[in-house]
Design a protein around this motif. Structure first.
Motif, PDB file in Angstrom:
ATOM      1  N   ALA A  56       0.849  -1.191   0.000  1.00  0.00           N
ATOM      2  CA  ALA A  56       0.000   0.000   0.000  1.00  0.00           C
ATOM      3  C   ALA A  56       0.885   1.240   0.000  1.00  0.00           C
ATOM      4  O   ALA A  56       1.979   1.245   0.571  1.00  0.00           O
ATOM      5  CB  ALA A  56      -0.910  -0.002   1.216  1.00  0.00           C
ATOM      6  N   LYS A  57       0.374   2.277  -0.672  1.00  0.00           N
ATOM      7  CA  LYS A  57       1.137   3.513  -0.801  1.00  0.00           C
ATOM      8  C   LYS A  57       0.635   4.527   0.226  1.00  0.00           C
ATOM      9  O   LYS A  57      -0.572   4.644   0.445  1.00  0.00           O
ATOM     10  CB  LYS A  57       0.896   4.053  -2.211  1.00  0.00           C
ATOM     11  N   ILE A  58       1.570   5.223   0.840  1.00  0.00           N
ATOM     12  CA  ILE A  58       1.187   6.292   1.760  1.00  0.00           C
ATOM     13  C   ILE A  58       0.835   7.519   0.928  1.00  0.00           C
ATOM     14  O   ILE A  58       1.657   8.000   0.139  1.00  0.00           O
ATOM     15  CB  ILE A  58       2.337   6.611   2.731  1.00  0.00           C
TER      16      ILE A  58
ATOM     17  N   PHE B  27      -1.613   8.621   9.087  1.00  0.00           N
ATOM     18  CA  PHE B  27      -1.237   8.193   7.738  1.00  0.00           C
ATOM     19  C   PHE B  27      -2.488   7.796   6.974  1.00  0.00           C
ATOM     20  O   PHE B  27      -3.352   7.112   7.517  1.00  0.00           O
ATOM     21  CB  PHE B  27      -0.319   6.963   7.802  1.00  0.00           C
ATOM     22  N   ARG B  28      -2.542   8.213   5.714  1.00  0.00           N
ATOM     23  CA  ARG B  28      -3.583   7.679   4.835  1.00  0.00           C
ATOM     24  C   ARG B  28      -2.902   6.815   3.789  1.00  0.00           C
ATOM     25  O   ARG B  28      -1.875   7.211   3.229  1.00  0.00           O
ATOM     26  CB  ARG B  28      -4.367   8.802   4.178  1.00  0.00           C
ATOM     27  N   THR B  29      -3.481   5.656   3.507  1.00  0.00           N
ATOM     28  CA  THR B  29      -2.855   4.723   2.570  1.00  0.00           C
ATOM     29  C   THR B  29      -3.862   4.234   1.535  1.00  0.00           C
ATOM     30  O   THR B  29      -5.068   4.211   1.798  1.00  0.00           O
ATOM     31  CB  THR B  29      -2.323   3.474   3.303  1.00  0.00           C
ATOM     32  N   GLN B  30      -3.316   3.859   0.370  1.00  0.00           N
ATOM     33  CA  GLN B  30      -4.131   3.223  -0.669  1.00  0.00           C
ATOM     34  C   GLN B  30      -3.398   1.982  -1.145  1.00  0.00           C
ATOM     35  O   GLN B  30      -2.181   2.030  -1.350  1.00  0.00           O
ATOM     36  CB  GLN B  30      -4.288   4.176  -1.859  1.00  0.00           C
TER      37      GLN B  30
ATOM     38  N   PHE C 165      -9.516   5.527   1.063  1.00  0.00           N
ATOM     39  CA  PHE C 165      -8.242   5.295   1.752  1.00  0.00           C
ATOM     40  C   PHE C 165      -8.476   4.610   3.089  1.00  0.00           C
ATOM     41  O   PHE C 165      -9.602   4.560   3.570  1.00  0.00           O
ATOM     42  CB  PHE C 165      -7.502   6.631   1.973  1.00  0.00           C
TER      43      PHE C 165
END
Ligand SMILES: Cc1cc2nc3c(=O)[nH]c(=O)nc-3n(C[C@H](O)[C@H](O)[C@H](O)COP(=O)(O)OP(=O)(O)OC[C@H]3O[C@@H](n4cnc5c(N)ncnc54)[C@H](O)[C@@H]3O)c2cc1C
Ligand code: SF4
Ligand code: SF4
Ligand code: FES
Lengths: 345, 274
Positions: free
Chosen positions: B11-13, B29-32, B70
């Motif tokens: 997952a990408k920050i 942190f928000r992640t996808q 997210f």
């Protein structure tokens, strides 16, 4: 399917199992250990209790879960690493150690299943050996529902009958081993059958140690959580963890990362055995520890085995192998503890 | 063979926000996920976050399940993994597996007043419920938040808290006297006693350090809350997240799968070892 195999033919049978990795107990500096057998002619099944149960093969002390690195573009990559395909036979498995494997089967078989455990387990055939005489002074399998000739978990049970073995094949995996050298085996005569039954009966009589009224223990323990009993019993413990590492039923583990290099990133995530007897098993990063002392950790070991596991799986998490007693450097004795629990007010 | 439960998904920050600076630093942190997958969580569940080479940490998902773009995590910098997470930058890749654990039974709480009680980073696990209740405000009665930290600098979600004030009652506190602090001074349990939330048709949801939880429960009981009206989360040390590694148990319960959400009525019946 029941068969007779002469001891003379035993090596010939094992030689027919070339497609398998064959483990059997080997004496190393006076201690018994399951090792890969290179020369079947030297094989004999006269072992006492091995220091490590065959758990070390079905659930190794350290195993790789995955590898990671960074790609050329600088992106992290993860590669699953499953155990390699290698059919395995373990000879000389004591009935208590086979039963222990059925207990871990339940834990790792519950959804979601543990893929590493099962990839090894599915490839493993367990050939047991009746304990004509107890392999340890501290055997108490009869108290926990086992016996020196119990079949649970085994694919074949072998019984030593002087110059020959009686074999009881108990599963498809077992049949397959026998089919590999069918002409070596003979049918069982009625006389041999009688003799076998006698050996099995006698074997039970030779078990000397006993936990009394074990059926009442789980309920008894429920009311002893806050008892000072645990402080007294744990007093001499030096928290070495031997009782749990060498227990065939203990399965607690840790997951950690091992780095080969940081730049570029390269390493592995591994599973290793862990133990409830170490303080940092449960210690939070903040320093808070729900089980801060030896007493609470001994209590956890006993309650997990004789209360919590019974509540969750309707079975004791102990097969009476006696290792934790024989090998504890401080002589802490689970049978004595349980018998004291029975008599506790 | 089923999907390998131990393999994290990449997952990408996409966003990092510093909530608290200094030695007890907290970042959100928000992640996808890099690749689409079936990950879907419920209020109160957590996920195992990996920094490859450092290890894994269990972190509550603080975004609402209604938020589909997210996953959000608020993380207090503690040791190996959480420090490594704090060093990451937007665009970096981490691993996520999960979600794990049970959830707050919010469906059963429709029509009830909800009282959220948090201490320090303990606001993170209840944030997903709070956000969900706000998004479906008509489904619930009165919403109240009682939240505190050591100092005003240690409060998380400060911006959001200010906006929250317009939508629900918010009672903040700090442990010790501070210049310009106009709200309550004292520990969270004392603030609960001070604000006297009514137990009538109410559910209270409490998260924070173990010692705070103990005293909040006591304060709530004194106000007349029944055991079934008190909910909390237990955060034992975790490794596997699926009831196998053996370390997170309270009695026969494995907190990673049978918890972390407990009613006091349930938690009370387990050995008091957490
Ligand atoms: C259900 C649950 C939800 C959580 N939610 C949050 C959250 O939203 N925000 C937040 O900041 N923290 C949360 N925590 C605590 C967080 O998991 C620990 O602070 C973190 O694992 C510490 O890891 P570390 O590597 O930085 O510390 P180290 O001390 O280096 O820890 C090493 C390892 O021990 C384990 N560990 C140590 N302490 C804990 C602990 N208290 N809980 C679980 N595992 C631990 C982890 O596997 C960690 O990798 C939560 C814990 C649980 C159990
Ligand atoms: S083997 Fe004995 S001394 Fe070592 S941890 Fe177990 S009980 Fe304690
Ligand atoms: S608890 Fe002791 S006796 Fe029981 S299975 Fe484990 S090592 Fe053997
Ligand atoms: S974290 Fe492994 S059993 Fe709960």
């Amino acid at each position: 399917m029941e068969k007779i195999l002469t001891k003379k033919s035993f090596p010939a049978w094992v030689k027919k199992l070339q497609s398998y990795t064959v483990y059997a107990p080997e004496k190393q500096e006076n201690l018994w250990s399951y090792e890969v057998i290179q020369n079947p002619d030297k094989l004999n099944l006269e072992h006492l209790n091995t220091v490590q149960a065959p758990k070390k093969i079905t659930f190794p002390q350290r195993e790789v879960f995955l590898q990671f690195n960074t790609s050329k573009e600088g992106k992290p990559q993860i590669k699953e690493v499953l155990p390699k395909e290698q059919p395995t036979v373990i000879f000389g498995v004591r009935p208590c150690d086979a039963k222990a494997i059925t207990l871990t089967d339940k834990v790792f078989g519950e959804e979601p299943k543990d893929p590493y455990y099962w990839s090894r387990r599915n490839q493993t055939t367990l050939v047991g050996l009746t304990c004509n005489t107890p392999p340890s002074d501290n055997c108490f399998c009869l108290s926990v529902g086992g016996s020196p000739h119990a079949k649970e978990g085994l694919d074949i049970l072998m019984t030593d009958m002087d110059d020959k073995y009686h074999l009881d094949s108990l599963s498809k995996k077992g049949e397959k081993l026998i089919k590999a050298a069918e002409n070596l085996f003979k049918p069982v005569s009625p006389k041999e059958k009688k003799e076998l039954e006698k050996i099995h009966r006698e074997s039970e009589k030779k078990i000397k140690r006993e936990v009394k009224d074990i059926k009442n223990i789980p309920d008894k323990l429920k009311n002893m959580f806050n008892s000072p009993f645990w402080d007294e019993e744990a007093m001499s413990c030096i928290r070495c963890g031997i009782c749990t590492y060498l227990c065939p039923t203990c399965y607690c583990f840790d997951i950690t990362d091992e780095l080969t290099s940081t730049l570029p990133l390269n390493g592995k995530r591994v599973r290793t055995w862990d133990t409830c007897q170490f303080p940092d098993f449960t210690m939070h990063s903040s320093g808070h520890n729900p089980r801060p002392d030896k007493a609470s950790r001994l209590r956890q070991r006993i309650l997990h085995k004789f209360q919590y596991h019974v509540e969750n799986y309707q079975d004791y998490l102990c097969t009476g192998c006696g290792r934790c007693i024989s090998l504890c450097p401080m002589g802490i004795d689970i049978i004595e503890i349980l018998n004291k629990v029975r008599d506790h007010e | 063979m089923n999907e390998n439960i131990y393999i994290p998904k990449l997952a990408k920050i996409i966003k990092i926000k510093e909530e608290v600076s200094g030695s007890r630093s907290i970042k959100t942190f928000r992640t996808q996920f890099v690749e689409k997958n079936g990950f879907s969580h419920q209020c109160g569940q957590s996920a195992m976050l990996s920094v490859l080479g450092k290890g894994e940490s269990m972190i509550s998902i603080s975004s609402s399940p209604l938020e589909k773009d997210f996953l959000q995590f608020s993380i207090l910098k503690m040791g190996r993994v959480t420090s490594a997470l704090h060093e990451t930058e937007v665009g970096e890749i981490i691993g996520i597996r999960g979600p794990y654990g049970n959830n707050f039974p919010i469906e059963n709480w429709k029509g009830k007043n909800l009282i959220f009680i948090g201490g320090g980073i303990g606001l993170a696990p209840i944030w997903s419920v709070l956000q969900t209740a706000l998004k479906k405000k008509d489904d619930y009665g009165k919403l109240t938040l009682i939240y505190g930290a050591r100092t005003s600098k240690d409060l998380v979600f400060k911006e959001e808290l200010e906006k929250l004030n317009k939508k629900m009652k918010v009672h903040l506190s700090v442990d010790v006297e501070e210049k310009d602090w106009k709200e309550y001074v004292g520990f969270v349990p004392q603030n609960v006693t001070d604000k006297k939330p009514s137990p009538d048709n109410s559910i209270s949801i409490t998260c924070g350090p173990p010692i705070m939880i103990k005293f909040v429960i006591k304060a709530l009981e004194e106000l007349g809350f029944k055991d079934e009206q008190i909910y909390t989360t237990v955060e034992n040390k975790m490794k596997c997240g699926i009831g196998k590694c053996g370390r997170c148990n309270i009695g026969k319960h494995y907190v990673c799968k049978d918890g972390p959400v407990y009613s006091w009525a349930k938690l009370k019946t387990l050995p008091q070892e957490y």
